[in-house]
Design a protein around this motif. Structure first.
Motif, PDB file in Angstrom:
ATOM      1  N   LYS A  57      32.021  -7.168 -27.137  1.00  0.00           N
ATOM      2  CA  LYS A  57      31.410  -6.198 -26.278  1.00  0.00           C
ATOM      3  C   LYS A  57      30.533  -7.061 -25.380  1.00  0.00           C
ATOM      4  O   LYS A  57      30.314  -6.805 -24.148  1.00  0.00           O
ATOM      5  N   ASN A  58      30.151  -8.130 -25.772  1.00  0.00           N
ATOM      6  CA  ASN A  58      29.053  -8.929 -24.863  1.00  0.00           C
ATOM      7  C   ASN A  58      29.654  -9.768 -23.991  1.00  0.00           C
ATOM      8  O   ASN A  58      28.909 -10.373 -23.200  1.00  0.00           O
ATOM      9  N   TYR A  59      31.288  -9.751 -23.990  1.00  0.00           N
ATOM     10  CA  TYR A  59      31.768 -10.875 -22.947  1.00  0.00           C
ATOM     11  C   TYR A  59      31.550 -10.133 -21.589  1.00  0.00           C
ATOM     12  O   TYR A  59      31.559 -10.659 -20.528  1.00  0.00           O
ATOM     13  N   GLN A  60      31.097  -8.652 -21.460  1.00  0.00           N
ATOM     14  CA  GLN A  60      30.904  -7.900 -20.493  1.00  0.00           C
ATOM     15  C   GLN A  60      29.780  -8.691 -19.712  1.00  0.00           C
ATOM     16  O   GLN A  60      29.522  -8.521 -18.529  1.00  0.00           O
ATOM     17  N   HIS A  61      28.674  -9.118 -20.400  1.00  0.00           N
ATOM     18  CA  HIS A  61      27.699  -9.906 -19.820  1.00  0.00           C
ATOM     19  C   HIS A  61      27.971 -10.924 -19.116  1.00  0.00           C
ATOM     20  O   HIS A  61      27.324 -11.220 -17.754  1.00  0.00           O
ATOM     21  N   ILE A  62      28.856 -11.692 -19.383  1.00  0.00           N
ATOM     22  CA  ILE A  62      29.399 -12.842 -18.579  1.00  0.00           C
ATOM     23  C   ILE A  62      30.234 -12.210 -17.322  1.00  0.00           C
ATOM     24  O   ILE A  62      30.199 -12.782 -16.163  1.00  0.00           O
ATOM     25  N   LEU A  63      30.967 -11.079 -17.403  1.00  0.00           N
ATOM     26  CA  LEU A  63      31.716 -10.524 -16.257  1.00  0.00           C
ATOM     27  C   LEU A  63      30.654 -10.023 -15.479  1.00  0.00           C
ATOM     28  O   LEU A  63      31.014 -10.009 -14.022  1.00  0.00           O
ATOM     29  N   ALA A  64      29.377  -9.221 -15.869  1.00  0.00           N
ATOM     30  CA  ALA A  64      28.560  -9.149 -14.887  1.00  0.00           C
ATOM     31  C   ALA A  64      27.747 -10.077 -14.111  1.00  0.00           C
ATOM     32  O   ALA A  64      27.639 -10.084 -13.026  1.00  0.00           O
ATOM     33  N   LEU A  65      27.666 -11.295 -14.955  1.00  0.00           N
ATOM     34  CA  LEU A  65      27.438 -12.396 -13.965  1.00  0.00           C
ATOM     35  C   LEU A  65      28.388 -12.847 -12.922  1.00  0.00           C
ATOM     36  O   LEU A  65      27.895 -13.204 -11.734  1.00  0.00           O
ATOM     37  N   GLN A 354      40.545 -11.907 -29.759  1.00  0.00           N
ATOM     38  CA  GLN A 354      40.109 -11.108 -30.928  1.00  0.00           C
ATOM     39  C   GLN A 354      40.215  -9.599 -30.568  1.00  0.00           C
ATOM     40  O   GLN A 354      40.395  -8.841 -31.167  1.00  0.00           O
ATOM     41  N   LEU A 355      40.526  -9.251 -29.233  1.00  0.00           N
ATOM     42  CA  LEU A 355      40.456  -8.134 -28.786  1.00  0.00           C
ATOM     43  C   LEU A 355      41.822  -7.519 -29.275  1.00  0.00           C
ATOM     44  O   LEU A 355      41.910  -6.351 -29.666  1.00  0.00           O
ATOM     45  N   GLU A 385      34.321   0.852 -28.840  1.00  0.00           N
ATOM     46  CA  GLU A 385      33.774  -0.071 -29.675  1.00  0.00           C
ATOM     47  C   GLU A 385      33.932  -1.460 -29.799  1.00  0.00           C
ATOM     48  O   GLU A 385      33.256  -2.301 -30.081  1.00  0.00           O
ATOM     49  N   MET A 386      35.176  -1.725 -29.212  1.00  0.00           N
ATOM     50  CA  MET A 386      35.662  -3.047 -28.980  1.00  0.00           C
ATOM     51  C   MET A 386      35.154  -3.656 -27.712  1.00  0.00           C
ATOM     52  O   MET A 386      34.841  -4.840 -27.338  1.00  0.00           O
ATOM     53  N   PHE A 387      35.272  -2.858 -26.541  1.00  0.00           N
ATOM     54  CA  PHE A 387      35.049  -3.151 -25.401  1.00  0.00           C
ATOM     55  C   PHE A 387      35.110  -1.971 -24.247  1.00  0.00           C
ATOM     56  O   PHE A 387      35.729  -1.238 -24.554  1.00  0.00           O
TER      57      PHE A 387
END
Length: 806
Positions: A57-65, A354-355, A385-387
């Motif tokens: 789920k933390n990959y969304q932080h990179i996408l937000a950037l 992983q997804l 819960e995954m993304f």
């Protein structure tokens, strides 16, 4: 002398690069590395990463950037003629990798040469990160040397003597607001006995010192506070599993039903092996449920970054999150993301594998036994819960951080450069000028983002935002969804800051959808007092009878329940104001017995019978008004009925007022003609003088009782004939029972009162007052309290209308 030809001996595993005139650096927290410990008895061996856990789920932080930079670069009104670029590395949740990543941001793109400018295009202007306080601190110790501003989206780290005054621009609200929010939540549900779980680090200790004092001042105690160690090396795995089992047993065996957990975003990784410790015999198989309260950092996603995790423990958990909105176009941007559509993203391949539990073809590895990734898998098919496709609170903070930098840079470009800036050849000079101005412009300004929200900062440079209170609900297929059940609005008035929709909360299945209780000791009943237990917190006590000559000062709990739930249908039904008047008069009925206790004085003798008569008349008049209201309401429904003009609150108010005024008039005549007075009875008891109140006119005293009995008989008669009418929540039936109890008590009072002498006469009257008041309170209001507290599903308008129609 260091040359620019030296290559990085340990290139980063994950990085994201996008060129631009000004570079925004990012320290992501997507992958958690657990490695073997190294003994430096010989030359240091190469680092072996034994386990890489991807927090998907933390990959969304990179996408937000990436999404924010894309929007800004495509916006001709913001930073025209200047493009923003990105350079992102992973912190891997450890200090070494974080320092390394920060130094990489300061170096050339292709060579690891700290403190040397070998690439004129590396114009780093600011750094966004990190997710956790300790990560932010590691980044800041490097950036402070170069005076590069850092914007964090986590709580500020704890400073020590070696790190004074490190600058942070905080997209995370002041933690004091979150502490107050948790306190408001605990007080709302009267949870006074809780368990605390914190990470064993400086931030955890700061949290303990802050909330322990805050909660104690508001009557909340900790059963215990458990400090959770961090997972550092795989060699310590068995010890961590055993410690996890011990903490799990201790928490589940606690009498406290509420657990407040505070920690870093990865702190729940400590319980990663919780589903297996029971199978290994390390923990007891305890199925008792708890109400988990998580802080903003501990998003529910981190409870389940592995598909095999059991989510049953977090069912019904409550968690504060940063309020977020979905910027237009973000969903489309995320859906188009896949490993074949981007070459600059070095995070996406591991994330994708992983997804979707697959691997991309690799000639150096044997992947015959694993499913091959096609790159065409659909993100919409993934469980939440995954993304998530919806922007989360942390991602929204990152998105706003990029826009804050962009608006600040736009203001700088407008004030500092009145001409078109050409970056080539002047990189170092212009970068220095930008940095000098950026620190000033990042403090104390506001702007509107593309999602339509106003982003503003207070005088301390901290963002002013809302918190959402979320309820985490798990499903049978080991998935979960979130419900918004409340909020903290810092812009509202103090009494409206915390709001909660209690009826929307889904509790853990252990509680059978009944509001959980979390107390060390139950409330003491009237007539008893609290006695502190030796060596226990003040929340733990025994209930002992009040000593002779003392009374209990317990609250009017039923009135409090009705006031708290004043907007529910069962309280609104049958004239809410009349209900409050009845409850208040019953409270005064209980209190009026104080006038009968103690040595008779002139004032108490004048007041005790008159106050008792008037207050009881008000109570019985309210009951009579309620009963007549039911009858009139039924008759008014008939076609052509003339009773409709009597409908409304005026009729009930008139009944209560007129009946009470008559009793007050009788009391006034009594006080004027022959008032009670203190007297000494020397004849009733041999060898003793009894101090008492002489009632003066006995006739007027019994006239007061007779009038009260008359009102009770009328109420009983009307209620008896109205008991089968379609009444809301069967109140007419309850009134019938209450009047039956009331009349029985006072009919038996007269012969008993006349047959006793001295102080026993007072005891009989006190008993009659308490018994009749308790009869009214219990018969009329206990059924309603039962529905309000234990059967909230029955407290709805549809049921009210259905019963009226029956």
């Amino acid at each position: 002398m260091v040359k620019c030809m030296i290559n990085d001996p340990h290139p980063p595993l994950h990085k994201y690069h996008q060129s631009g005139d000004l570079i925004i650096g990012g320290i992501a927290s997507q992958n958690f590395i657990v490695s073997n410990s190294i003994d430096f008895t010989e030359n240091a061996p190469p680092v072996l990463f034994n386990e890489l856990l991807t927090l998907t789920k933390n990959y969304q932080h990179i996408l937000a950037l990436a999404f924010a930079v894309k929007e800004i670069d495509e916006n001709p009104q913001l930073l025209p003629n200047i493009t923003l670029g990105l350079q992102i590395y992973d912190s891997y949740f450890n200090a070494k990798s974080t320092y390394h990543a920060t130094m990489l941001l300061m170096s050339s793109l292709k060579r690891f040469v700290p403190n040397y400018v070998c690439d004129p295009q590396n114009n780093l202007i600011t750094v966004i990160g990190g997710l956790d306080p300790l990560t932010s601190l590691h980044i800041a110790t490097i950036l402070d040397i170069y005076k590069i501003p850092q914007i964090i989206y986590s709580p500020a780290p704890v400073m020590n003597d070696k790190t004074p005054g490190l600058p942070f621009y905080q997209m995370f609200p002041n933690e004091e607001h979150q502490h107050q929010g948790i306190l408001s939540l605990l007080l709302h549900f009267s949870w006074k006995w809780i368990v605390g779980i914190v990470m064993d680090n400086d931030n955890g200790e700061r949290y303990v010192q802050t909330v322990f004092s805050l909660f104690s001042q508001n009557g909340i105690c900790f059963d215990f506070i458990e400090r959770v160690p961090q997972i550092d090396f795989l060699s310590d795995l068995l010890d961590k599993m055993q410690e996890s089992a011990q903490i799990q047993d201790k928490v589940m065996e606690s009498k406290a039903n509420v657990v407040v957990a505070y920690g870093e975003s990865y702190s729940t990784a400590f319980f990663r092996f919780a589903p297996f410790v029971s199978d290994l015999g390390l923990a007891k198989n305890i199925t008792k449920g708890k109400v988990w309260i998580g802080t903003i950092q501990m998003e529910a996603a981190t409870f389940a970054f592995q598909r095999t995790w059991d989510l049953g423990q977090i069912h019904g958990a409550l968690s504060f999150t940063i309020h977020s909105s979905d910027p237009p176009g973000f969903h489309h941007f995320v859906k188009r993301r896949n490993p074949t559509s981007t070459t600059e993203d070095g995070f996406i391949q591991d994330w994708w594998e992983q997804l979707f539990s697959c691997v991309f073809p690799n000639p150096f590895q044997n992947n015959l036994e694993k499913k091959i990734c096609t790159g065409e898998e659909q993100l919409e098919s993934l469980p939440k819960e995954m993304f998530e496709l919806k922007m989360t609170g942390h991602s929204y903070s990152i998105y706003n951080a990029i826009y804050a930098v962009a608006h600040a840079l736009h203001d700088i470009s407008s004030s500092l450069f009145k001409r078109r800036a050409i970056m080539d050849g002047e990189g170092l000079k212009l970068q220095t000028q930008w940095l000098m101005q950026l620190h000033h412009f990042l403090s104390g300004f506001s702007f509107n983002n593309s999602a339509g929200d106003t982003v503003s900062f207070d005088q301390n440079g901290e963002i002013v935002t809302e918190f959402d209170l979320m309820n985490w609900v798990t499903t049978s297929n080991n998935s979960f969804y979130e419900l918004k059940v409340g909020k903290i609005d810092l812009k509202s008035s103090p009494d409206q800051t915390f709001r909660i929709n209690e009826d929307d909360i889904i509790w853990h299945r252990w509680f059978n959808q009944v509001r959980p209780l979390s107390l060390c000791s139950d409330s003491c009943h009237p007539g008893s007092r609290k006695t502190v237990k030796e060596g226990q917190p003040f929340c733990c006590y025994d209930c002992t009878p009040c000593p002779e000559g003392k009374i209990s000062d317990q609250k009017a709990l039923v009135l409090g329940i009705f006031l708290k739930h004043h907007e529910t249908p069962i309280v609104k039904a049958n004239n809410r104001n009349l209900t409050y008047t009845l409850l208040l008069s019953l409270l005064l009925c209980f209190l009026c017995i104080l006038l009968f206790i103690g040595q008779p004085q002139k004032v108490t003798c004048l007041l005790r019978q008159t106050a008792f008569g008037i207050i009881f008349s008000v109570a019985v008049s309210c009951v009579l008004a309620k009963t007549i209201t039911v009858v009139v309401a039924f008759m008014a429904t008939r076609p052509g009925s003339r009773m409709r003009k009597w409908m409304g609150k005026e009729m009930a108010n008139s009944i209560v007022s007129s009946c009470s005024i008559i009793q007050a008039g009788i009391c006034a005549v009594w006080l004027a003609v022959s008032p009670p007075y203190p007297d000494a009875d020397m004849h009733s008891v041999v060898d003793k003088i009894v101090l008492e109140c002489n009632e003066g006119s006995v006739f007027l005293f019994y006239l007061i009782l007779a009038y009260m009995g008359f009102l009770a008989m009328v109420s009983f008669t009307v209620a008896f004939f109205a008991r089968k009418l379609p009444d809301s929540f069967n109140e007419a039936k309850f009134i019938t029972f209450s009047m039956l109890v009331f009349c029985s008590v006072w009919i038996s009072f007269i012969p008993t009162y006349l047959s006793t002498k001295g102080k026993y006469m007072v005891a009989v009257e006190i008993f009659s007052i308490l018994a009749s008041s308790a009869g009214l309170l219990g018969c009329i209001f206990l059924p309603k309290c039962y529905i309000i507290l234990l059967k909230p599903e029955l407290n709805n308008r549809e049921l009210l209308i259905k019963r009226k129609a029956m």
